[in-house]
Design a protein around this motif. Structure first.
Motif, short mmCIF file in Angstrom:
data_model
loop_
_atom_site.label_atom_id
_atom_site.label_comp_id
_atom_site.label_asym_id
_atom_site.label_seq_id
_atom_site.Cartn_x
_atom_site.Cartn_y
_atom_site.Cartn_z
N LYS A 100 -21.56 -75.94 -19.59
CA LYS A 100 -22.23 -75.14 -18.49
C LYS A 100 -22.83 -75.90 -17.38
N GLU A 103 -19.88 -76.66 -15.40
CA GLU A 103 -19.28 -75.64 -14.81
C GLU A 103 -20.24 -75.26 -13.37
N TYR A 150 -20.08 -66.85 -9.96
CA TYR A 150 -18.84 -66.27 -10.07
C TYR A 150 -17.66 -67.23 -9.50
N TYR A 162 -14.11 -63.73 -11.66
CA TYR A 162 -14.83 -63.92 -13.15
C TYR A 162 -16.12 -64.27 -12.92
N TYR A 164 -19.17 -65.95 -14.29
CA TYR A 164 -19.38 -67.03 -15.46
C TYR A 164 -20.94 -66.81 -15.81
N GLU A 165 -21.76 -66.35 -14.81
CA GLU A 165 -23.25 -66.22 -15.44
C GLU A 165 -23.70 -64.96 -14.47
#
Length: 262
Positions: A100, A103, A150, A162, A164-165
């Motif tokens: 993470k 990312e 995203y 997508y 992600y968080e």
């Protein structure tokens, strides 16, 4: 002898046409993704979503880029992720935390940052509720109380947003803010001709699973482990991939599980 040769020529032409169609579709999808990334502030198209004043909560939103996050914002994101996700991930968290962190600062990462409004009433987030917040903003500007990370990617030849968080401080949860943010992401997807919104949820995160599936009507995607191989891969994995689609093609590829009908 002429007939087989004619069939071969016909077959060759069909293959060329098919290849051309595939390449054209790929170029069209790439263009959709490229155009979506070209817009640096997706909030600019939705002025009403720049602020949220409901249920005793007053916050405003701002856009951010992964490669331009300040040091204080990076620390905040890391801390909030640890507070919210360490328990659902369990023993997997140390490894997942490293993933993470990488990312978080990707050039493809897009953010919606949630800050407490400077003109918010003292009662909007009481002292007691502030103490419930496990993470404290230590950077410049108004207090940050959550964020959405995203990206625009391709799944099953379909352009998708997508998530992600989506992480919020405990003191602002349960006030409709999460649903508000998801509605914004869905609007961003539709505006950019994106076929679906997707996200990953840990099976152990029961409250998050209920939020997405019951309140927002997201469904388990055909690419989720439990759909791909229910008896082996699906049973081993600790997460599900959820989605909401906006057109027939995306629905067919990402929602409809044909194996379920047999």
């Amino acid at each position: 002898m002429e007939e087989p040769r004619a069939r071969r020529i016909h077959s060759s032409k069909e293959k060329k046409i098919k290849r051309k169609e595939v390449l054209e579709k790929k170029r069209a999808i790439d263009e959709v993704i490229k155009t979506a990334y070209a817009e640096k502030d997706h909030l600019s198209s939705f002025p009403p979503f720049r602020r949220y004043d409901h249920n005793g909560l007053s916050v405003y939103l701002e856009s951010g880029l992964g490669e331009k996050l300040s040091s204080s914002m990076k620390r905040y994101i890391q801390n909030l992720l640890k507070v919210n996700m360490e328990r659902p991930y369990g023993p997997e968290w140390p490894t997942e935390e490293k993933v993470k962190r990488k990312e978080m600062v990707s050039p493809d990462a897009r953010y919606i940052i949630v800050r407490q409004a400077p003109d918010a009433k003292v009662d909007d987030i009481s002292k007691a509720e502030r103490e419930m917040c496990s993470t404290c903003w230590m950077g410049d500007g108004d207090p940050v109380v959550g964020f959405v990370h995203y990206r625009f990617i391709v799944e099953e030849d379909t352009p998708v947003v997508y998530i992600y968080e989506l992480q919020l401080e405990s003191c602002v949860q349960g006030r409709g803010l999460g649903k508000f943010l998801m509605q914004l992401i869905e609007l961003i997807a539709r505006k950019n001709r994106i076929g679906a919104v997707m996200l990953t949820v840990q099976k152990a995160n029961v409250s998050a699973m209920n939020f997405y599936r019951s309140k927002l009507r997201y469904v388990i995607s055909t690419i989720s482990p439990s759909r791909v191989d229910p008896l082996q891969i699906g049973a081993e994995k600790n997460y599900e991939i959820l989605c909401k689609t906006f057109d027939r093609e995306a629905k067919t590829k990402l929602e409809v599980c044909f194996i379920c009908y047999f």
